[in-house]
Design an enzyme around this catalytic site. Structure first.
Site, PDB file in Angstrom:
ATOM      1  N   ARG A 243       0.852  -1.081   0.003  1.00 19.25           N
ATOM      2  CA  ARG A 243       0.085   0.092  -0.004  1.00 19.25           C
ATOM      3  C   ARG A 243       0.733   1.212  -0.002  1.00 19.25           C
ATOM      4  O   ARG A 243       1.923   1.287   0.717  1.00 19.25           O
ATOM      5  CB  ARG A 243      -0.860  -0.032   1.268  1.00 19.25           C
ATOM      6  CG  ARG A 243      -2.091  -1.105   1.142  1.00 19.25           C
ATOM      7  CD  ARG A 243      -3.103  -0.498   0.188  1.00 19.25           C
ATOM      8  NE  ARG A 243      -4.204  -1.565  -0.053  1.00 19.25           N
ATOM      9  CZ  ARG A 243      -4.336  -2.575  -0.878  1.00 19.25           C
ATOM     10  NH1 ARG A 243      -3.282  -2.640  -1.703  1.00 19.25           N
ATOM     11  NH2 ARG A 243      -5.503  -3.215  -1.091  1.00 19.25           N
ATOM     12  N   GLU A 272      -4.010   7.818  -4.563  1.00 19.19           N
ATOM     13  CA  GLU A 272      -4.342   7.063  -5.932  1.00 19.19           C
ATOM     14  C   GLU A 272      -5.632   7.568  -6.478  1.00 19.19           C
ATOM     15  O   GLU A 272      -6.653   7.748  -5.484  1.00 19.19           O
ATOM     16  CB  GLU A 272      -4.424   5.583  -5.689  1.00 19.19           C
ATOM     17  CG  GLU A 272      -2.968   5.082  -5.366  1.00 19.19           C
ATOM     18  CD  GLU A 272      -3.068   3.579  -5.442  1.00 19.19           C
ATOM     19  OE1 GLU A 272      -3.958   2.828  -5.807  1.00 19.19           O
ATOM     20  OE2 GLU A 272      -2.114   3.060  -5.095  1.00 19.19           O
ATOM     21  N   HIS A 291      -1.453   0.641 -10.047  1.00 18.12           N
ATOM     22  CA  HIS A 291      -2.194  -0.300  -9.060  1.00 18.12           C
ATOM     23  C   HIS A 291      -2.705  -1.442 -10.105  1.00 18.12           C
ATOM     24  O   HIS A 291      -3.816  -1.775  -9.793  1.00 18.12           O
ATOM     25  CB  HIS A 291      -3.421   0.223  -8.320  1.00 18.12           C
ATOM     26  CG  HIS A 291      -3.437  -0.422  -6.991  1.00 18.12           C
ATOM     27  ND1 HIS A 291      -3.818   0.440  -5.748  1.00 18.12           N
ATOM     28  CD2 HIS A 291      -3.876  -1.478  -6.792  1.00 18.12           C
ATOM     29  CE1 HIS A 291      -4.015  -0.541  -4.823  1.00 18.12           C
ATOM     30  NE2 HIS A 291      -4.238  -1.752  -5.591  1.00 18.12           N
TER      31      HIS A 291
END
Length: 325
Positions: A243, A272, A291
């Site tokens: 993360r 993000e 991602h």
């Protein structure tokens, strides 16, 4: 046993009919939440239809999960479960005997292969070659042929050792790499050498590749900070597939600018989506993917298979895969 299954996971169009037909064939009823979301990182919205369900699949609202006495089983459609990692939820589920699973096994292989691909790309100078092809198209024979490396006999440190770490360790085995894992609470069944806090500085100093797989939590916010980057071997590569919040990004950019960290590959960032003007995009030797590490063409089909297998096991009192509570 006929059950009502609720989901707020947005399936790809080709996957939803298959999922629904398989549930129907097993004698179950499906409720698709009108508040479904395609973003597993976004908290699920409160939805009155959840009260009709025996089983929830997706990202249900935490307060609702605790408040719905009818729920008998919950499966999350993600590997991460930060918002569910709460003592009150654990206590509520334990008191009612409600198992909670995640989908770690669905994402372990894609994430592990994604990192492996980037490790090979960095060792073999593929990313530099690709950038050169875009511009300025120099003939980089001496620069890149004789700075190429391999994964053979390299040392890899995995920060975190769940399903992704285990799979990556398996994939690295044929290369003859030396894999070490960091865990706060070793279980003894890791199959690779494990270090704790006391031995971590030495492990960072010895590693050619440091792979961060830590989950988001108050304890891991900014965990990979300037001090830990300084402990890394000069020129070592850093990867983040966990993360974005677990990394002090300004500290990483400083370590890249100085050359102490030789290169970084990031599949997760904070925030993000990463804004176009964010300095990470232009950071020295920093390579970014958006991602996508856990994604595959058949992701939804794999999620459906994982859930349906667990649902069948739940119905007969069997062992559930990826149980977290």
């Amino acid at each position: 046993m006929s059950l009502t299954v609720w989901t707020n996971h947005v399936f790809r169009p080709e996957a939803l009919p298959v999922f629904e037909s398989q549930l129907r064939a097993a004698g179950h009823r499906l409720i698709v939440s009108p508040k479904a979301s395609p973003l597993v990182l976004a908290a699920g919205a409160d939805d009155p239809t959840l009260a009709e369900a025996d089983v929830a699949f997706g990202q249900p609202d935490v307060a609702q999960v605790m408040a719905c006495p009818r729920l008998k089983f919950v499966e999350l459609s993600s590997a991460g479960y930060t918002r569910y990692d709460r003592d009150d939820l654990r206590a509520a589920m334990k008191s009612r005997g409600v198992p909670v699973t995640n989908a770690s096994q669905v994402f372990a292989d894609p994430c592990a292969q994604h990192v492996l691909g980037q490790m090979l790309a960095l060792e073999r100078n593929l990313l530099v070659q690709f950038r050169n092809q875009q511009a300025p198209r120099e003939w980089r024979y001496l620069e890149d042929r004789f700075t190429n490396g391999t994964l053979t006999r390299r040392t890899v440190l995995l920060l975190g050792y769940g399903a992704i770490g285990r799979r990556l360790a398996e994939l690295l085995q044929p290369f003859g790499t030396q894999v070490t894992a960091y865990r706060r609470r070793p279980r003894g069944d890791e199959g690779v050498p494990v270090v704790g806090e006391a031995a971590l500085p030495g492990a960072l100093a010895a590693a050619d590749h440091v792979v961060n797989i830590l989950p988001d939590s108050p304890a891991t916010t900014g965990w990979m900070d300037a001090a830990r980057f300084a402990q890394m071997k000069s020129g070592a590569r850093f990867y983040n597939i966990g993360r974005g919040t677990t990394v002090d990004q300004p500290a990483l950019m400083a370590a890249l600018a100085s050359g102490h960290v030789g290169a970084a590959y990031l599949d997760v960032m904070d925030p993000e989506p990463l804004p176009p003007a964010h300095p990470l995009w232009d950071a020295k030797n920093c390579f970014i993917t958006c991602h996508i590490g856990g994604g595959t063409r058949d992701q939804d089909e794999n999620l459906a298979r994982h859930f349906l297998a667990n649902l069948e096991a739940f119905g007969r009192g069997g062992t559930l895969v990826d149980r977290i509570m």
